[in-house]
Enzyme design. Structure first.
Site, PDB file in Angstrom:
ATOM      1  N   CYS A   2      33.123  92.690  26.382  1.00 38.35           N
ATOM      2  CA  CYS A   2      34.418  93.187  25.938  1.00 38.35           C
ATOM      3  C   CYS A   2      34.301  94.587  25.337  1.00 38.35           C
ATOM      4  O   CYS A   2      33.245  94.985  24.882  1.00 38.35           O
ATOM      5  CB  CYS A   2      35.076  92.282  24.902  1.00 38.35           C
ATOM      6  SG  CYS A   2      35.092  90.562  25.397  1.00 38.35           S
ATOM      7  N   ARG A  27      33.223  97.200  30.457  1.00 36.03           N
ATOM      8  CA  ARG A  27      32.715  96.088  29.649  1.00 36.03           C
ATOM      9  C   ARG A  27      33.463  94.785  29.919  1.00 36.03           C
ATOM     10  O   ARG A  27      33.175  93.764  29.308  1.00 36.03           O
ATOM     11  CB  ARG A  27      32.840  96.434  28.163  1.00 36.03           C
ATOM     12  CG  ARG A  27      32.126  97.696  27.773  1.00 36.03           C
ATOM     13  CD  ARG A  27      32.360  98.031  26.326  1.00 36.03           C
ATOM     14  NE  ARG A  27      31.622  97.133  25.443  1.00 36.03           N
ATOM     15  CZ  ARG A  27      30.391  97.349  25.017  1.00 36.03           C
ATOM     16  NH1 ARG A  27      29.762  98.434  25.371  1.00 36.03           N
ATOM     17  NH2 ARG A  27      29.794  96.494  24.222  1.00 36.03           N
ATOM     18  N   TRP A  79      36.102  90.410  28.645  1.00 41.25           N
ATOM     19  CA  TRP A  79      35.317  89.680  29.643  1.00 41.25           C
ATOM     20  C   TRP A  79      35.164  88.277  29.067  1.00 41.25           C
ATOM     21  O   TRP A  79      34.568  88.095  27.999  1.00 41.25           O
ATOM     22  CB  TRP A  79      33.955  90.332  29.857  1.00 41.25           C
ATOM     23  CG  TRP A  79      33.171  89.708  30.962  1.00 41.25           C
ATOM     24  CD1 TRP A  79      33.313  89.935  32.297  1.00 41.25           C
ATOM     25  CD2 TRP A  79      32.110  88.762  30.832  1.00 41.25           C
ATOM     26  NE1 TRP A  79      32.401  89.183  33.012  1.00 41.25           N
ATOM     27  CE2 TRP A  79      31.658  88.455  32.141  1.00 41.25           C
ATOM     28  CE3 TRP A  79      31.483  88.136  29.750  1.00 41.25           C
ATOM     29  CZ2 TRP A  79      30.610  87.563  32.390  1.00 41.25           C
ATOM     30  CZ3 TRP A  79      30.447  87.245  30.003  1.00 41.25           C
ATOM     31  CH2 TRP A  79      30.017  86.962  31.308  1.00 41.25           C
ATOM     32  N   ASN A 105      34.086  91.677  19.853  1.00 40.89           N
ATOM     33  CA  ASN A 105      33.100  91.712  20.930  1.00 40.89           C
ATOM     34  C   ASN A 105      31.883  90.927  20.435  1.00 40.89           C
ATOM     35  O   ASN A 105      31.360  91.214  19.374  1.00 40.89           O
ATOM     36  CB  ASN A 105      32.746  93.182  21.210  1.00 40.89           C
ATOM     37  CG  ASN A 105      31.487  93.342  22.049  1.00 40.89           C
ATOM     38  OD1 ASN A 105      30.759  94.308  21.900  1.00 40.89           O
ATOM     39  ND2 ASN A 105      31.217  92.423  22.931  1.00 40.89           N
ATOM     40  N   GLY A 106      31.475  89.913  21.196  1.00 41.21           N
ATOM     41  CA  GLY A 106      30.320  89.110  20.798  1.00 41.21           C
ATOM     42  C   GLY A 106      30.619  87.631  20.918  1.00 41.21           C
ATOM     43  O   GLY A 106      31.598  87.244  21.571  1.00 41.21           O
ATOM     44  N   GLU A 509      17.239  93.360  45.532  1.00 38.81           N
ATOM     45  CA  GLU A 509      18.297  94.280  45.114  1.00 38.81           C
ATOM     46  C   GLU A 509      19.418  94.329  46.171  1.00 38.81           C
ATOM     47  O   GLU A 509      20.605  94.312  45.835  1.00 38.81           O
ATOM     48  CB  GLU A 509      17.693  95.677  44.870  1.00 38.81           C
ATOM     49  CG  GLU A 509      18.690  96.791  44.613  1.00 38.81           C
ATOM     50  CD  GLU A 509      19.602  96.567  43.412  1.00 38.81           C
ATOM     51  OE1 GLU A 509      19.382  95.636  42.633  1.00 38.81           O
ATOM     52  OE2 GLU A 509      20.575  97.331  43.287  1.00 38.81           O
ATOM     53  N   LYS A 513      23.320  93.289  45.596  1.00 42.00           N
ATOM     54  CA  LYS A 513      24.411  94.225  45.878  1.00 42.00           C
ATOM     55  C   LYS A 513      25.480  93.548  46.741  1.00 42.00           C
ATOM     56  O   LYS A 513      26.663  93.625  46.468  1.00 42.00           O
ATOM     57  CB  LYS A 513      23.820  95.447  46.581  1.00 42.00           C
ATOM     58  CG  LYS A 513      24.352  96.753  46.241  1.00 42.00           C
ATOM     59  CD  LYS A 513      23.842  97.416  44.981  1.00 42.00           C
ATOM     60  CE  LYS A 513      23.980  96.618  43.727  1.00 42.00           C
ATOM     61  NZ  LYS A 513      23.261  97.091  42.598  1.00 42.00           N
ATOM     62  N   GLU A 516      27.339  90.633  44.761  1.00 37.86           N
ATOM     63  CA  GLU A 516      28.232  90.960  43.641  1.00 37.86           C
ATOM     64  C   GLU A 516      29.506  91.672  44.074  1.00 37.86           C
ATOM     65  O   GLU A 516      30.535  91.489  43.458  1.00 37.86           O
ATOM     66  CB  GLU A 516      27.513  91.726  42.527  1.00 37.86           C
ATOM     67  CG  GLU A 516      27.200  93.158  42.818  1.00 37.86           C
ATOM     68  CD  GLU A 516      26.560  93.876  41.635  1.00 37.86           C
ATOM     69  OE1 GLU A 516      26.919  93.622  40.496  1.00 37.86           O
ATOM     70  OE2 GLU A 516      25.684  94.731  41.900  1.00 37.86           O
ATOM     71  N   HIS A 532       7.397  78.491  54.895  1.00 37.10           N
ATOM     72  CA  HIS A 532       7.220  77.391  53.944  1.00 37.10           C
ATOM     73  C   HIS A 532       8.543  76.708  53.605  1.00 37.10           C
ATOM     74  O   HIS A 532       8.622  76.000  52.604  1.00 37.10           O
ATOM     75  CB  HIS A 532       6.548  77.903  52.667  1.00 37.10           C
ATOM     76  CG  HIS A 532       5.163  78.410  52.885  1.00 37.10           C
ATOM     77  ND1 HIS A 532       4.123  77.596  53.274  1.00 37.10           N
ATOM     78  CD2 HIS A 532       4.651  79.668  52.816  1.00 37.10           C
ATOM     79  CE1 HIS A 532       3.011  78.321  53.410  1.00 37.10           C
ATOM     80  NE2 HIS A 532       3.320  79.591  53.141  1.00 37.10           N
ATOM     81  N   LYS A 632      30.510  95.697  33.745  1.00 38.04           N
ATOM     82  CA  LYS A 632      29.425  96.659  33.941  1.00 38.04           C
ATOM     83  C   LYS A 632      28.310  96.445  32.920  1.00 38.04           C
ATOM     84  O   LYS A 632      27.148  96.517  33.241  1.00 38.04           O
ATOM     85  CB  LYS A 632      30.004  98.072  33.813  1.00 38.04           C
ATOM     86  CG  LYS A 632      28.993  99.185  33.953  1.00 38.04           C
ATOM     87  CD  LYS A 632      28.687  99.450  35.398  1.00 38.04           C
ATOM     88  CE  LYS A 632      27.617 100.510  35.578  1.00 38.04           C
ATOM     89  NZ  LYS A 632      26.886 100.292  36.838  1.00 38.04           N
TER      90      LYS A 632
HETATM   91  O1  M6R Z   1      22.871  98.157  31.969  1.00 35.65           O
HETATM   92  P1  M6R Z   1      21.749  97.369  32.547  1.00 35.65           P
HETATM   93  O2  M6R Z   1      20.941  98.133  33.526  1.00 35.65           O
HETATM   94  O3  M6R Z   1      20.876  96.763  31.483  1.00 35.65           O
HETATM   95  O4  M6R Z   1      22.447  96.184  33.335  1.00 35.65           O
HETATM   96  C1  M6R Z   1      21.697  95.146  33.880  1.00 35.65           C
HETATM   97  C2  M6R Z   1      22.516  94.337  34.847  1.00 35.65           C
HETATM   98  O5  M6R Z   1      23.587  93.731  34.219  1.00 35.65           O
HETATM   99  C3  M6R Z   1      23.033  95.193  36.006  1.00 35.65           C
HETATM  100  O6  M6R Z   1      21.992  95.842  36.663  1.00 35.65           O
HETATM  101  C4  M6R Z   1      23.806  94.329  37.017  1.00 35.65           C
HETATM  102  O7  M6R Z   1      22.944  93.444  37.651  1.00 35.65           O
HETATM  103  C5  M6R Z   1      24.529  95.236  38.024  1.00 35.65           C
HETATM  104  N1  M6R Z   1      25.873  94.792  38.168  1.00 35.65           N
HETATM  105  C6  M6R Z   1      23.899  95.264  39.363  1.00 35.65           C
HETATM  106  O8  M6R Z   1      24.567  96.054  40.271  1.00 35.65           O
END
Ligand code: M6R
Length: 637
Positions: A2, A27, A79, A105-106, A509, A513, A516, A532, A632
């Protein structure tokens, strides 16, 4: 999670709050709300919206419809952690009389118990959030004590967990009450005005004078004053910092999405990274400190100098390196493990931040921990860093946000030169993390006498070449992807991504991508593990992607894996390098890119992979920059 923003000053607060919220949407964007003390009637008025439509976000709806009139107010973008996404659960929350409003926030631990007790006392709670209890509980303490400070001190003793709060109190119409335990909160000092927010970015266009609220403290903000106290009631010194910020306009600059813009920014971001580190890492130490005021992001130049590279004695002593991260940052660490082990011959371990904290910790004075995080605020990584600091273990933060909590917590700081990354899907942060870590591995190798100045120079040259190829390969396949391939692959609803050696974390990775942003399932696997078990999944409905490497022996193994797929009539897509004819011939679709330094193979492939995933998602019509359920910056554990 948040985002919080608050304002007290002489101007109407609505625009500042809305503007701040739009900058904090990274956030969380499940819902948004704001409240202010109405100028005329001297009571709290508020607006809330939940849920994003295809065209409008909750913050945009607030902008279009909220009518508030006052000079003191609070805002929140959410969030969801506790409670579904609806208007009742949207912040601000209130006490029964609605004369206290709070944004948070928290996560408040044990909030169920507090809620039960409040209901037994006759309080009416309307949401299922943990936050709402805070407004009611503070109300209780304010009834008991006439003195605000005493009430807050007592209130803080009853709350456990992580929180940043801003309270609006009708009884104190000129003051904001802000509090912090573990979640970030920063105050901005303007001319006859104060701001408070989860991130400096929220008000960075208004002032660069900031105060980072210490852990376990609270403050009363009025337009010209900050009274700061610890939870024990002791007055604390207000320490002002100046953020050396280039005020940045954040917009899409003509691109359809931030993600696409950020994919295209990578070549320059990597180039900037190399130039930056070349300057400060030069062994003849002639670099002028003033030159460092140029970096792209707000920077504390003193923090950069603070053990940017480890000093020669420490480098000599290093017997191991540890890296910690989450999500994409963890993938970057997994790839960088190869850099440190192959280039500097230092055994390296990579830890997933969310797991690390719950494992036994072994202090090692001959080791360092590199904390990797775009935001510098990810709770899992930050908590791991705090644990490490608690053992007096050396640590370095590699982040994109110089004003972040991790930079303040770690001993050393490696600034990423990505520039603001807005899209939830990390792109240029990943590539600049790789570039920085590759540079650092070479720099450590130079310090230890494993490579000489010329090889260091060549390594920087290799990075420039990889950056060129990253962008050029997008251009090579742009038409094919946008005109045919994206639509062809958008028809599948599951994928298997294979990699081996350094390309396995890259496959992870790529799968992250795709999942998400497009909500399509992609399973990464080390290619050698196919036989396996996962080989049973091969059918014509599940394309298998293979990401190649430039090590000849491992390449041959990948070729065998490709044949195993084709022998079972699987649909094969390869990301290969020029000259890898056997792999290319086996594929139904092949992307071929020029050769680079083998350790930079993932970096060179990054742009094309992201561009392909981006266009598949465009065909599917998903909201690319703000995927569902995500934020984010993940500031809860
Ligand atoms: O800000 P950070 O790099 O610590 O964030 C880590 C992850 O939350 C972030 O990389 C997340 O997996 C992304 N949405 C990936 O695209």
């Amino acid at each position: 999670m948040c985002g919080i923003i608050a304002y007290v000053g002489t101007k109407p607060c609505k625009q500042t709050i809305i503007h701040g919220l739009s900058r904090l949407e990274y956030r969380g964007y499940d819902s948004a709300g704001l409240a202010c003390i109405d100028e005329k009637h001297k009571h709290i008025s508020y607006h809330k919206y939940a849920g994003t439509t295809t065209t409008t976000s909750p913050v945009q709806r607030l902008e279009q419809t909220a009518t508030i009139n006052g000079h003191i107010g609070i805002g929140h973008t959410r969030w969801a952690t506790h409670g579904v996404v609806n208007e009742e659960n949207t912040h601000p929350h209130f006490n029964c009389q609605k004369n206290i409003a709070v944004v948070h926030n928290g996560i408040i631990e044990g909030h169920e118990k507090i809620r039960k007790a409040l209901i037994e006392q006759g309080h009416d709670l309307h949401s299922t959030t943990d936050t709402e209890v805070a407004a009611h509980l503070l109300g209780n303490h304010l009834k008991k004590h006439n003195d605000l400070k005493t009430a807050v001190m007592e209130f803080s003793q009853e709350l456990h967990g992580a929180y940043a709060f801003v309270f609006l109190l009708e009884k104190y119409p000129e003051k904001l009450l802000i509090m912090r335990r573990r979640s970030p909160l920063v105050v901005g000092i303007g001319e006859n005005e104060m701001f408070a927010a989860s991130d400096y970015l929220a008000f960075s266009d208004k002032t660069n004078k900031v105060v980072f609220l210490p852990d376990d403290s609270f403050a009363l903000l009025s337009k010209n004053n900050i009274e700061l106290y610890g939870f024990d009631g002791k007055a604390l010194q207000v320490i002002e910092h100046k953020i050396n910020s280039l005020s940045q306009k954040i917009d899409k600059q003509g691109f359809d999405h931030y993600m696409l813009k950020e994919i295209y920014e990578q070549k320059h971001a990597i180039t900037r990274t190399i130039s930056f580190y070349n300057l400060i890492g030069s062994t003849n130490k002639t670099a002028n400190k003033d030159d460092l005021t140029k970096p792209y992001e707000p920077n504390y130049t003193d923090a950069i100098w603070r053990q940017l590279t480890l000093n020669p004695n420490e480098v000599g002593r290093l017997k191991s390196i540890n890296m910690i991260g989450a999500g994409t940052s963890w993938h970057a660490a997994r790839i960088a493990q190869f850099f440190f082990e192959y280039i500097c011959k230092i055994p390296t371990r990579v830890h997933l931040a969310s797991e690390f904290r719950y494992m036994p910790f072994f202090k090692d004075t001959n080791s360092t921990y590199i904390m990797i995080s775009q935001s510098g605020e990810t709770a899992d990584t930050l908590e791991a860093l705090k644990l490490i600091s608690g053992y007096d273990q050396h640590s370095i933060a590699l982040t994109n946000v110089a004003s972040s909590s991790m930079v303040r917590e770690a001993q050393g700081f490696l600034p990423m030169q990505a520039g603001p990354e807005i899209s939830v899907a990390s792109t240029k942060a990943f590539s600049t993390q790789l570039a920085t870590l590759f540079w650092l591995a070479n720099r450590i190798a130079l310090e230890r006498g494993i490579i000489d100045e010329k090889q260091m120079h060549d390594a920087e040259g290799d990075l420039f070449i990889a950056a060129e190829i990253l962008e050029a390969s997008i251009e090579n396949y742009k038409l094919e992807i946008t005109q045919t391939l994206a639509s062809q692959y958008a028809k599948y609803d599951r994928f298997i991504f294979l990699g081996r050696h350094i390309s396995y974390p890259f496959a992870m990775e790529a799968a992250l991508k795709l999942k998400e942003i497009s909500y399509v399932f992609a399973q990464p696997y080390p290619a050698g593990e196919l036989k396996h078990g996962p080989i049973a999944l091969i059918d014509e409905k599940t394309p298998i992607f293979i990401f190649s490497v430039l090590d000849d022996l491992i390449y041959q193994k990948l070729v065998s894996n490709a044949h195993e797929v084709k022998a079972r009539h699987g649909h094969l897509v390869v990301f290969a390098f020029e000259g890898q004819d056997e792999l290319i011939k086996a594929a139904d679709t092949a992307f071929v890119i020029p050769r680079v330094n083998p350790l930079l193979a993932p970096l060179a492939m990054t742009g094309l992979m992201q561009f392909f995933v981006y266009h598949i998602t465009c065909v599917l019509g998903c909201p690319i920059d703000k995927p569902r359920n995500l934020a984010k910056s993940v500031t809860v554990e």
